[in-house]
Write an enzyme that holds these catalytic residues in place. Structure first.
Site, PDB file in Angstrom:
ATOM      1  N   THR A   1      -1.000   5.829   2.808  1.00  0.00           N
ATOM      2  CA  THR A   1      -2.181   5.083   2.852  1.00  0.00           C
ATOM      3  C   THR A   1      -2.201   4.286   4.112  1.00  0.00           C
ATOM      4  O   THR A   1      -0.962   3.718   4.549  1.00  0.00           O
ATOM      5  CB  THR A   1      -2.537   4.061   1.699  1.00  0.00           C
ATOM      6  OG1 THR A   1      -2.729   4.863   0.314  1.00  0.00           O
ATOM      7  CG2 THR A   1      -3.823   3.269   1.883  1.00  0.00           C
TER       8      THR A   1
ATOM      9  N   ILE B   1       0.952  -1.094   0.022  1.00  0.00           N
ATOM     10  CA  ILE B   1      -0.020   0.028  -0.084  1.00  0.00           C
ATOM     11  C   ILE B   1       0.892   1.287   0.072  1.00  0.00           C
ATOM     12  O   ILE B   1       2.171   1.039   0.312  1.00  0.00           O
ATOM     13  CB  ILE B   1      -1.134  -0.081   1.295  1.00  0.00           C
ATOM     14  CG1 ILE B   1      -0.202  -0.005   2.429  1.00  0.00           C
ATOM     15  CG2 ILE B   1      -1.934  -1.040   1.273  1.00  0.00           C
ATOM     16  CD1 ILE B   1      -1.249  -0.044   3.796  1.00  0.00           C
ATOM     17  N   ASP B   2       0.378   2.278  -0.434  1.00  0.00           N
ATOM     18  CA  ASP B   2       1.490   3.515  -0.613  1.00  0.00           C
ATOM     19  C   ASP B   2       1.883   4.077   0.696  1.00  0.00           C
ATOM     20  O   ASP B   2       1.142   3.848   1.731  1.00  0.00           O
ATOM     21  CB  ASP B   2       0.321   4.597  -1.559  1.00  0.00           C
ATOM     22  CG  ASP B   2      -0.221   4.361  -2.843  1.00  0.00           C
ATOM     23  OD1 ASP B   2       0.779   3.336  -3.265  1.00  0.00           O
ATOM     24  OD2 ASP B   2      -0.997   4.616  -3.200  1.00  0.00           O
ATOM     25  N   LYS B   3       2.882   5.043   0.603  1.00  0.00           N
ATOM     26  CA  LYS B   3       3.344   5.456   1.780  1.00  0.00           C
ATOM     27  C   LYS B   3       2.274   6.211   2.590  1.00  0.00           C
ATOM     28  O   LYS B   3       2.378   5.926   3.851  1.00  0.00           O
ATOM     29  CB  LYS B   3       4.397   6.376   1.344  1.00  0.00           C
ATOM     30  CG  LYS B   3       5.248   7.119   2.383  1.00  0.00           C
ATOM     31  CD  LYS B   3       6.237   8.095   1.934  1.00  0.00           C
ATOM     32  CE  LYS B   3       5.820   9.248   1.150  1.00  0.00           C
ATOM     33  NZ  LYS B   3       5.309  10.239   2.030  1.00  0.00           N
TER      34      LYS B   3
ATOM     35  N   ARG C   1      -6.914   5.887  -6.242  1.00  0.00           N
ATOM     36  CA  ARG C   1      -6.702   7.262  -6.365  1.00  0.00           C
ATOM     37  C   ARG C   1      -6.846   7.537  -7.821  1.00  0.00           C
ATOM     38  O   ARG C   1      -7.275   8.620  -7.998  1.00  0.00           O
ATOM     39  CB  ARG C   1      -5.131   7.371  -5.860  1.00  0.00           C
ATOM     40  CG  ARG C   1      -5.019   7.231  -4.381  1.00  0.00           C
ATOM     41  CD  ARG C   1      -3.498   7.019  -4.064  1.00  0.00           C
ATOM     42  NE  ARG C   1      -2.431   8.336  -4.357  1.00  0.00           N
ATOM     43  CZ  ARG C   1      -1.545   8.565  -4.268  1.00  0.00           C
ATOM     44  NH1 ARG C   1      -0.735   7.384  -3.996  1.00  0.00           N
ATOM     45  NH2 ARG C   1      -0.796   9.774  -4.558  1.00  0.00           N
TER      46      ARG C   1
END
Length: 313
Positions: free
Chosen positions: A140, A136-138, A237
Site C-alpha cells: 500500500t 500501512i501494508d508493504k 482489503r
C-alpha cells in the site's frame, strides 16, 4: 529487552495471542512459555498467558527468541510530505515494509527514518518500531506519520484510539456492482483457518467500520474512496473482498482476480489529517497519486478530478 504499548487493534486479546500476532514467525506456545517464566511483564508485573490486554498496557519483553537484531540506519531516500521537530510525514512507496521483521531486516521504512532522523524518534514502540504510531501494508502506498518524541507519540496514539484522525484511501476494485456509497460494519480478526490472514470474524473479531464511495466505474471495475473509522489490520482489503469487490492485485484476499501485472493491492493512503501534537491546529497531508495507479485509471477509463473528492466522502 523490548517495550511497547498495546494498540487499539490488540485491545481485548489474550497476551499470548497478542505476542504471537506481533511476532508471526514465533508460535503462541513459545510465548506462553516465556510468560510462565516471567520473561513478559505487563505494566511491570507478571501475568498469566490468559491475561486480557487493554489499550496502553505497557508490555516489557525481557526475552524474545530469536534475540532482536540491531536495526541499522540506511540511507534510503524518503518522499517527505512534512517535517518539524515533532513529526515526520512521508509518502511510502510500494514494496516497502514499514518496520523490520523476520525476512525483512533491511530496506524498511524504519531503517530509512533511523538514518533521516538520527536520534530524534519516539522510543515507545521499542528499537524495532521507533516512532511508528500506525502502519500501512508493504504494497500500500501513501501517507504515514512518524513521531519524533514520546509526547507526540502518546498524543497521536490517543487520537487514533478515539478515531480522531482523518484517513482517506483510494483503491480500484473488481466489481462495479457495489453501491454508490455505503458502510461496511463487520468485525475483523484472525482467520481461524490461516493465522497469517485476517477475516470477517463474527466470534472473535474486533469492530471494524469502513465508509466507501464509488467515484467512477467502467466495464466491471470501479475507482473507490474509503474513509476509515477504525484501523484494523488489512481492514479495507478484507472488507472489500467480503462484499465481493476485491482490490485489484490483492494476492492474499483476491488471488487470480487481476489480469493486470500489479505488484500487490491497488490501494493508496491519499489523505492523513489530524491535530498537530504541539501546535494544536488541524493539519492535512496528501500523498500524490502514484504512477502505477494513474496508469491503471487511464487503462480502465476511470479518470477522476480529485479536487471533488472531499465533498463526497
Amino acid at each position: 529487552m523490548e517495550r511497547f504499548l498495546i494498540e487499539m487493534e490488540q485491545d481485548g486479546m489474550r497476551i499470548d495471542a497478542c505476542l504471537a500476532d506481533r511476532y508471526p514467525e514465533l508460535s503462541r506456545s513459545h510465548f506462553q512459555k516465556l510468560i510462565k517464566e516471567n520473561n513478559v511483564l505487563v505494566n511491570e508485573k507478571s501475568v498469566k498467558p490468559s491475561y486480557t490486554c487493554t489499550v496502553d498496557d505497557e508490555i516489557t519483553m525481557l526475552q524474545v527468541e530469536p534475540k532482536p537484531v540491531e536495526i541499522v540506519p540506511e540511507d534510503i531516500p524518503l518522499d517527505v510530505l512534512y517535517e518539524d521537530s515533532d513529526i515526520l510525514v512521508v509518502n511510502k512507496p510500494k514494496d516497502m515494509v514499514v518496520h523490520p521483521a523476520n525476512g525483512h531486516l533491511s530496506g524498511t521504512l524504519v531503517n530509512a527514518i533511523l538514518f533521516h532522523c538520527k536520534e530524534d524518534l519516539s522510543g515507545i514502540n521499542g528499537e524495532i518500531r521507533p516512532g511508528i504510531v500506525h502502519r500501512i501494508d508493504k504494497d500500500t502506498t501513501g501517507s504515514l506519520v512518524i513521531c519524533k518524541n514520546d509526547k507526540s507519540h502518546i498524543f497521536l496514539a490517543e487520537k487514533i484510539k478515539v478515531h480522531d484522525i482523518d484517513r482517506i484511501y483510494l483503491g480500484i476494485v473488481k466489481g462495479s456492482h457495489i453501491n454508490d456509497s455505503g458502510i461496511v460494519n463487520e468485525p475483523i480478526g484472525r482467520d481461524p483457518n490461516n493465522r497469517l490472514k485476517m477475516a470477517v470474524n463474527l466470534k472473535n473479531g474486533k469492530e471494524a467500520v469502513t465508509h466507501y464511495v464509488k467515484l467512477k466505474e467502467y466495464d466491471g471495475y470501479a475507482l473507490m474512496a474509503f474513509r476509515l473509522e477504525t484501523g484494523r489490520t488489512h481492514q479495507i482489503r478484507v472488507h472489500m473482498a467480503h462484499i465481493g469487490c476485491p482490490l485489484l492485485g490483492d494476492e492474499v484476499y483476491a488471488p487470480k482476480q487481476s489480469k493486470f501485472k500489479l505488484n500487490g493491492q491497488c490501494l493508496h493512503a491519499y489523505k492523513l489529517g489530524f491535530e498537530h501534537p504541539t501546535k494544536k491546529e488541524y493539519m492535512a497531508f496528501y500523498a500524490p497519486i502514484p504512477d502505477y495507479f494513474s496508469h491503471l485509471m487511464d487503462v480502465l477509463h476511470l479518470e477522476y478530478d480529485f479536487k471533488e473528492l472531499e465533498a463526497v466522502i
